[in-house]
Motif scaffolding. Structure first.
Motif, PDB file in Angstrom:
ATOM      1  N   LEU A   3       0.849  -1.189   0.000  1.00  0.00           N
ATOM      2  CA  LEU A   3       0.000   0.000   0.000  1.00  0.00           C
ATOM      3  C   LEU A   3       0.887   1.242   0.000  1.00  0.00           C
ATOM      4  CD1 LEU A   3      -2.654  -1.052   2.661  1.00  0.00           C
ATOM      5  CD2 LEU A   3      -2.833  -1.183   0.175  1.00  0.00           C
ATOM      6  N   LYS A   4       0.362   2.313  -0.564  1.00  0.00           N
ATOM      7  CA  LYS A   4       1.093   3.580  -0.575  1.00  0.00           C
ATOM      8  C   LYS A   4       1.173   4.157   0.840  1.00  0.00           C
ATOM      9  CE  LYS A   4      -1.727   5.534  -3.192  1.00  0.00           C
ATOM     10  NZ  LYS A   4      -2.579   6.389  -3.969  1.00  0.00           N
ATOM     11  N   LYS A   5       2.164   4.992   1.058  1.00  0.00           N
ATOM     12  CA  LYS A   5       2.274   5.700   2.344  1.00  0.00           C
ATOM     13  C   LYS A   5       1.025   6.525   2.605  1.00  0.00           C
ATOM     14  CE  LYS A   5       7.252   6.078   2.849  1.00  0.00           C
ATOM     15  NZ  LYS A   5       8.398   6.993   2.990  1.00  0.00           N
ATOM     16  N   TYR A   6       0.450   7.066   1.561  1.00  0.00           N
ATOM     17  CA  TYR A   6      -0.763   7.874   1.665  1.00  0.00           C
ATOM     18  C   TYR A   6      -1.875   7.079   2.367  1.00  0.00           C
ATOM     19  CZ  TYR A   6      -4.267  11.265  -0.019  1.00  0.00           C
ATOM     20  OH  TYR A   6      -5.240  12.219  -0.107  1.00  0.00           O
ATOM     21  N   THR A   7      -2.036   5.818   1.976  1.00  0.00           N
ATOM     22  CA  THR A   7      -3.047   4.952   2.581  1.00  0.00           C
ATOM     23  C   THR A   7      -2.672   4.623   4.017  1.00  0.00           C
ATOM     24  OG1 THR A   7      -3.528   4.034   0.403  1.00  0.00           O
ATOM     25  CG2 THR A   7      -4.284   2.765   2.312  1.00  0.00           C
ATOM     26  N   ASP A   8      -1.403   4.310   4.239  1.00  0.00           N
ATOM     27  CA  ASP A   8      -0.904   4.039   5.583  1.00  0.00           C
ATOM     28  C   ASP A   8      -1.185   5.231   6.493  1.00  0.00           C
ATOM     29  OD1 ASP A   8       0.590   3.230   7.858  1.00  0.00           O
ATOM     30  OD2 ASP A   8       2.506   3.725   6.927  1.00  0.00           O
ATOM     31  N   TYR A   9      -0.852   6.412   6.039  1.00  0.00           N
ATOM     32  CA  TYR A   9      -1.066   7.617   6.838  1.00  0.00           C
ATOM     33  C   TYR A   9      -2.557   7.869   7.074  1.00  0.00           C
ATOM     34  CZ  TYR A   9       3.856   8.720   5.819  1.00  0.00           C
ATOM     35  OH  TYR A   9       5.222   8.698   5.712  1.00  0.00           O
ATOM     36  N   ALA A  10      -3.382   7.585   6.081  1.00  0.00           N
ATOM     37  CA  ALA A  10      -4.834   7.763   6.254  1.00  0.00           C
ATOM     38  C   ALA A  10      -5.343   6.844   7.364  1.00  0.00           C
ATOM     39  CB  ALA A  10      -5.560   7.478   4.951  1.00  0.00           C
ATOM     40  N   LEU A  11      -4.880   5.623   7.375  1.00  0.00           N
ATOM     41  CA  LEU A  11      -5.288   4.689   8.431  1.00  0.00           C
ATOM     42  C   LEU A  11      -4.785   5.158   9.791  1.00  0.00           C
ATOM     43  CD1 LEU A  11      -4.751   1.374   6.454  1.00  0.00           C
ATOM     44  CD2 LEU A  11      -6.953   2.323   7.197  1.00  0.00           C
ATOM     45  N   ARG A  12      -3.568   5.688   9.835  1.00  0.00           N
ATOM     46  CA  ARG A  12      -3.038   6.228  11.105  1.00  0.00           C
ATOM     47  C   ARG A  12      -3.864   7.414  11.594  1.00  0.00           C
ATOM     48  NH1 ARG A  12       3.539   6.407  10.754  1.00  0.00           N
ATOM     49  NH2 ARG A  12       3.794   4.726   9.237  1.00  0.00           N
ATOM     50  N   VAL A  13      -4.260   8.285  10.667  1.00  0.00           N
ATOM     51  CA  VAL A  13      -5.106   9.427  11.035  1.00  0.00           C
ATOM     52  C   VAL A  13      -6.411   8.935  11.646  1.00  0.00           C
ATOM     53  CG1 VAL A  13      -6.502  11.326  10.089  1.00  0.00           C
ATOM     54  CG2 VAL A  13      -4.116  11.071   9.387  1.00  0.00           C
ATOM     55  N   ILE A  74     -16.939   2.210  10.148  1.00  0.00           N
ATOM     56  CA  ILE A  74     -15.884   2.568   9.195  1.00  0.00           C
ATOM     57  C   ILE A  74     -15.143   1.297   8.806  1.00  0.00           C
ATOM     58  CG2 ILE A  74     -13.778   3.887   8.826  1.00  0.00           C
ATOM     59  CD1 ILE A  74     -14.911   5.979  10.790  1.00  0.00           C
ATOM     60  N   ASN A  75     -15.371   0.861   7.577  1.00  0.00           N
ATOM     61  CA  ASN A  75     -14.792  -0.379   7.075  1.00  0.00           C
ATOM     62  C   ASN A  75     -13.381  -0.138   6.540  1.00  0.00           C
ATOM     63  OD1 ASN A  75     -14.378  -2.281   4.526  1.00  0.00           O
ATOM     64  ND2 ASN A  75     -15.647  -3.349   6.034  1.00  0.00           N
ATOM     65  N   ILE A  76     -12.436  -0.966   6.971  1.00  0.00           N
ATOM     66  CA  ILE A  76     -11.034  -0.804   6.571  1.00  0.00           C
ATOM     67  C   ILE A  76     -10.863  -1.050   5.067  1.00  0.00           C
ATOM     68  CG2 ILE A  76      -8.674  -1.636   6.929  1.00  0.00           C
ATOM     69  CD1 ILE A  76      -9.969   0.032   9.271  1.00  0.00           C
ATOM     70  N   GLY A  77     -11.550  -2.033   4.521  1.00  0.00           N
ATOM     71  CA  GLY A  77     -11.473  -2.285   3.084  1.00  0.00           C
ATOM     72  C   GLY A  77     -11.930  -1.088   2.276  1.00  0.00           C
ATOM     73  N   PHE A  78     -12.995  -0.444   2.729  1.00  0.00           N
ATOM     74  CA  PHE A  78     -13.492   0.749   2.043  1.00  0.00           C
ATOM     75  C   PHE A  78     -12.444   1.862   2.064  1.00  0.00           C
ATOM     76  CE2 PHE A  78     -15.421   4.949   2.154  1.00  0.00           C
ATOM     77  CZ  PHE A  78     -16.164   4.943   0.986  1.00  0.00           C
ATOM     78  N   VAL A  79     -11.839   2.086   3.227  1.00  0.00           N
ATOM     79  CA  VAL A  79     -10.833   3.148   3.348  1.00  0.00           C
ATOM     80  C   VAL A  79      -9.651   2.862   2.425  1.00  0.00           C
ATOM     81  CG1 VAL A  79      -9.228   4.330   4.911  1.00  0.00           C
ATOM     82  CG2 VAL A  79     -11.521   3.732   5.710  1.00  0.00           C
ATOM     83  N   VAL A  80      -9.169   1.631   2.425  1.00  0.00           N
ATOM     84  CA  VAL A  80      -8.023   1.281   1.573  1.00  0.00           C
ATOM     85  C   VAL A  80      -8.369   1.471   0.096  1.00  0.00           C
ATOM     86  CG1 VAL A  80      -6.549  -0.631   0.804  1.00  0.00           C
ATOM     87  CG2 VAL A  80      -6.912  -0.230   3.248  1.00  0.00           C
ATOM     88  N   ARG A  81      -9.520   1.004  -0.334  1.00  0.00           N
ATOM     89  CA  ARG A  81      -9.919   1.178  -1.735  1.00  0.00           C
ATOM     90  C   ARG A  81     -10.021   2.663  -2.105  1.00  0.00           C
ATOM     91  NH1 ARG A  81     -12.887  -3.256  -0.191  1.00  0.00           N
ATOM     92  NH2 ARG A  81     -12.797  -5.076  -1.544  1.00  0.00           N
ATOM     93  N   ALA A  82     -10.531   3.468  -1.184  1.00  0.00           N
ATOM     94  CA  ALA A  82     -10.721   4.896  -1.457  1.00  0.00           C
ATOM     95  C   ALA A  82      -9.394   5.643  -1.523  1.00  0.00           C
ATOM     96  CB  ALA A  82     -11.612   5.515  -0.385  1.00  0.00           C
ATOM     97  N   MET A  83      -8.410   5.206  -0.764  1.00  0.00           N
ATOM     98  CA  MET A  83      -7.141   5.930  -0.711  1.00  0.00           C
ATOM     99  C   MET A  83      -6.156   5.490  -1.801  1.00  0.00           C
ATOM    100  SD  MET A  83      -8.115   7.874   1.619  1.00  0.00           S
ATOM    101  CE  MET A  83      -6.744   8.923   1.996  1.00  0.00           C
ATOM    102  N   GLU A  84      -6.274   4.273  -2.260  1.00  0.00           N
ATOM    103  CA  GLU A  84      -5.393   3.777  -3.323  1.00  0.00           C
ATOM    104  C   GLU A  84      -5.962   4.211  -4.670  1.00  0.00           C
ATOM    105  OE1 GLU A  84      -2.436   1.838  -3.239  1.00  0.00           O
ATOM    106  OE2 GLU A  84      -2.474   2.310  -1.092  1.00  0.00           O
ATOM    107  N   ASP A  85      -5.118   4.717  -5.543  1.00  0.00           N
ATOM    108  CA  ASP A  85      -5.635   5.171  -6.832  1.00  0.00           C
ATOM    109  C   ASP A  85      -5.580   4.097  -7.910  1.00  0.00           C
ATOM    110  OD1 ASP A  85      -2.918   5.212  -7.145  1.00  0.00           O
ATOM    111  OD2 ASP A  85      -2.779   7.315  -7.703  1.00  0.00           O
ATOM    112  N   ASP A  86      -4.867   3.010  -7.638  1.00  0.00           N
ATOM    113  CA  ASP A  86      -4.899   1.881  -8.570  1.00  0.00           C
ATOM    114  C   ASP A  86      -4.425   0.624  -7.853  1.00  0.00           C
ATOM    115  OD1 ASP A  86      -2.058   1.030  -9.178  1.00  0.00           O
ATOM    116  OD2 ASP A  86      -1.893   3.122  -9.794  1.00  0.00           O
TER     117      ASP A  86
END
Length: 145
Positions: A3-13, A74-86
């Protein structure tokens, strides 16, 4: 898969915000300090999470960030899909940039596609609430206690 750092950071937030004692707002400054992430980068992440309806931002002197939904919703799968662009694991996953000559006969793409779906299906089984099972320990590690 990575996963991108962007997604990692979103989960941390999300974890940080959800770990705040009831009624307390989080701030980008606090999150930046705890996780060593630039406030500017956090601003983009918070903005996207706000647009997705995951976070609520309150402006003003006593403003901050709070969850817009209960952690159990708040579903983790949803968050990951939303934060990853591909999710292009290989060149052949991207039809516009696939130059691999064996694509029509290759079975690897199908195997990796199955693996990707399995990965996402596992994430779909968890909510933010599941990540807070050890909330007291998280609060200590994030210097909230």
């Amino acid at each position: 898969m990575r996963l991108k750092k962007y997604t990692d950071y979103a989960l941390r937030v999300m974890i940080y915000t959800a770990s705040k004692p009831d009624g307390e707002l989080a701030s980008k400054g606090e999150i930046s300090k705890v996780f060593h992430i630039s406030e500017n980068h956090l601003g983009k992440i918070v903005h996207q999470l706000n647009k997705l309806g995951m976070l609520e931002t309150i402006r003003g002197r006593s403003g901050g960030i709070k969850l817009a939904q209960a952690p159990k919703d708040i579903n983790i799968g949803f968050v990951v899909r939303a934060m990853e662009d591909d999710f292009h694991l290989l060149e052949c996953f991207d039809q516009d940039r696939n130059y691999c000559v064996i694509t029509p006969a290759c079975k690897l793409k199908h195997i990796l596609n199955d693996a990707l779906y399995a990965f996402l299906n596992v994430l779909d089984q968890y909510t933010l609430d599941d990540l807070l099972a050890n909330k007291d320990e998280l609060q200590v590690l994030m210097d909230m206690k």
